[in-house]
Design a protein around this motif. Structure first.
Motif: not given
Lengths: 347, 259
Positions: A26-48
């Motif tokens: 499928v042709n997917v368009a993935l829209v993300e408001r931040d400049s990076f992917l990963g959402g909250n886990p990435k944004k707040f640097k979840y470790k484990f």
């Protein structure tokens, strides 16, 4: 001709939905408001991640790698849905970013806009942002992710730390009656990590109920039996400053019936999950229903938790309610399947 | 109308003038009956202080000490569900005997609270129903042993006063076991009543009748005919050794429980 499906949100649920769909061609368009992917886990640097303490990168990093590998996924960074129109059984959507806007027609839409951490500053009794040593679980997660676990006030390792559960959850006063599901387990997990790295530091958890449901209970047992984490029954009503640069937690010991005022070096607030501003925004833009808790409302919470109130728009992840990362990933796959079926049927 | 004139000024009870006196615990009121400061009489109500009952410390050293003992090693497991108290044989008789609460006090090192229960903290009869039911396998029955040891170590004064009778009866019990190798309940009961000055209660009609009956059918003298148990010498030695060991633990200073 391949189907076109829009995925809004690049967190665990949205990423997994996009990856599954791209594997179907499928042709997917993935829209993300931040400049990076990963959402909250990435944004707040979840470790484990609980329950098995595997590095968050194993999960989130893996999904991001797959999504960014190209294929049929097109990622729109720092973008948002500016206009949304129904076109028969399809949808005309305008995606806006700093570079300009683009209007496309999609066969179906997956909303995976996720959650926001409750801001403890909204509940004044916890004195968050008033005292440096009062932090919340996302701050602690980031500190641990950066290997910088010290008292913010003086940069020294703490000797006595309190975890306070149900901050911004199960509290009519702040408007959230629901349980945020993961904060108990996250707090217990963090207490274990803390005791492992700093055996000298005492950990106390102030609770009303400990809701480490299912197999997460193992972590809770482990925290008590292997790491001597002490649980104290009673919610904290007030946090004040104490002598020797401490913060005092005032509460009631509901098991022995008596007030206590205990000084701690550091207090960690287990702030819950909220629908955030994005949920009502999606609700009004896409014309889908919002529930009484401020999350997006599924068509049938038991039979079809991944369907929105409007045909062709599907929901995945924490935008429908507090959820663990594993559940979000599962729902991403479920929503992908449903969105694909809808697109194929209405080809 | 007759006027009654008192010889002496009545001595007020501690904290008597406090309106909501019943809401405040005795030990939280500090009041000197006779106090003169710089020639000013501030006796009684003029020097009353009410102490806060707020708990301001969690003392984990106590927890660590319990955890090091064999009987208390699982203290960190308890999550306060109350299954032990619910299944307890003693609690229905002594409402203040609450194994769950005792474990919690030990976890948080709340000696101030624990002190209030010294008179009942010993009442575990060792039926082990709690240990059988405990979902976390804390073994509360043995935890009560740890509690007893620790209470004895930290509150020797209270033991000497509040539990004087218990200690004396325990001595009688030990002497009986070591001396005869057998437990004579009738004798234990009589001696305990004697020690507590309640000997008269033993001479009611029911008791007199029972004694007469037992004397008549010979049961009263059967104990005399019974000898010491088989191989008593070895057992006696072992029991004496155990008792000596226990006494050493009880009378030792900090860290004595580690054995």
């Amino acid at each position: 001709m391949a189907e076109n499906i829009l995925v809004i949100g690049g967190g665990p649920a949205g990423l997994n939905a996009a990856v599954m769909l791209s594997e179907l061609g499928v042709n997917v368009a993935l829209v993300e408001r931040d400049s990076f992917l990963g959402g909250n886990p990435k944004k707040f640097k979840y470790k484990f991640l609980f329950p098995d303490m595997q590095p968050a990168d194993n999960v989130i990093g893996e999904l991001i790698k797959k999504a960014e590998a190209g294929g049929s996924i097109k990622v729109y960074y720092s973008s948002e849905v500016s206009d949304f129109k129904e076109n028969g059984k399809k949808f005309d959507v305008t995606l806006k970013s700093a570079d300009g806007s683009e209007t496309k027609t999609f066969d179906s839409v997956i909303v995976a806009t996720g959650f926001e951490h409750f801001d403890p500053a909204r509940d004044a009794k916890y004195s968050y942002q008033l005292f440096d040593d009062v932090i919340d679980i996302k701050d602690l997660e980031r500190m641990m992710g950066e290997n910088n676990f010290v008292r913010p006030s003086n940069g020294k390792p703490p000797k006595k730390v309190a975890f306070i559960l149900c901050v911004g959850s199960r509290d009519r006063h702040v408007g959230n009656q629901y349980c945020s599901r993961v904060c108990c387990t996250v707090s217990v997990k963090q207490a274990i990590e803390m005791r492992e790295h700093f055996p000298d530091c005492e950990a106390y958890i102030f609770y009303m109920d400990i809701r480490t449901y299912g197999f997460f209970e193992d972590l809770y047992w482990q925290a008590m039996e292997e790491h001597d984490v002490q649980i104290v029954k009673g919610r904290i009503a007030e946090i004040t400053s104490g002598p020797d640069n401490t913060v005092i937690c005032k509460g009631e010991d509901t098991l022995l019936r008596g007030p206590f005022e205990i000084p701690f070096d550091m207090v960690v607030l287990a702030s819950g999950m909220e629908g955030g501003p994005q949920s009502p925004e999606m609700s009004s833009k896409l014309g889908i229903e919002l529930d009484e808790h401020g999350f997006l409302k599924p068509e049938n919470i038991t039979l079809s938790p991944f369907k929105s109130s409007k045909a062709g728009i599907f929901l995945a992840g924490a935008c429908t309610g507090p959820k663990a990362i594993s559940d979000s990933i599962t729902e991403g796959a479920a929503a992908a399947m449903n969105a694909y079926t809808y697109a194929v049927k209405n080809r | 109308m007759a006027l009654e004139k008192r010889e002496q000024r009545p001595v007020a009870e501690k904290g008597e003038h406090i309106i909501a006196r019943h809401l405040i615990e005795d030990e939280n009121i500090k009041e000197e009956k006779n106090l003169v400061i710089d020639g000013v009489d501030v006796s009684g109500r003029w020097n009353t202080f009410v102490l806060s009952r707020v708990n301001s410390e969690f003392d984990r050293s106590f927890f660590q000490e319990i955890k090091k003992t064999v009987v208390g090693s699982r203290i960190n497991r308890c999550w306060q569900c109350g299954m032990c108290t619910a299944s307890c044989t003693v609690t229905p008789l002594y409402r203040r005997f609450n194994p769950r609460a005792f474990i919690y006090m030990m976890q948080l090192g709340n000696l101030k609270e624990l002190k209030k229960y010294i008179d009942v903290a010993w009442r575990c009869v060792g039926c082990y129903k709690c240990s059988q039911r405990c979902p976390k396998q804390v073994n509360p029955a043995e935890m009560m042993e740890a509690l007893a040891l620790v209470v004895k170590k930290y509150f020797p004064e209270e033991i000497a006063t509040k539990l004087k009778l218990d200690e004396e009866v325990k001595k009688i019990y030990e002497d009986m076991i070591i001396g005869h190798g057998r437990l004579d309940l009738a004798k234990l009961h009589t001696s305990a009543m004697q020690k507590s000055g309640r000997i008269k209660e033993l001479l009611g009609k029911i008791e007199r009748d029972a004694i007469l009956k037992m004397a008549k059918d010979g049961r009263a003298f059967s104990i005399l005919r019974l000898g010491k148990p088989h191989n008593w010498g070895k057992s006696k030695e072992a029991i004496e050794k155990y008792l000596k060991n226990i006494n050493t633990i009880e009378n030792s200073g900090t860290g004595g429980l580690n054995g």
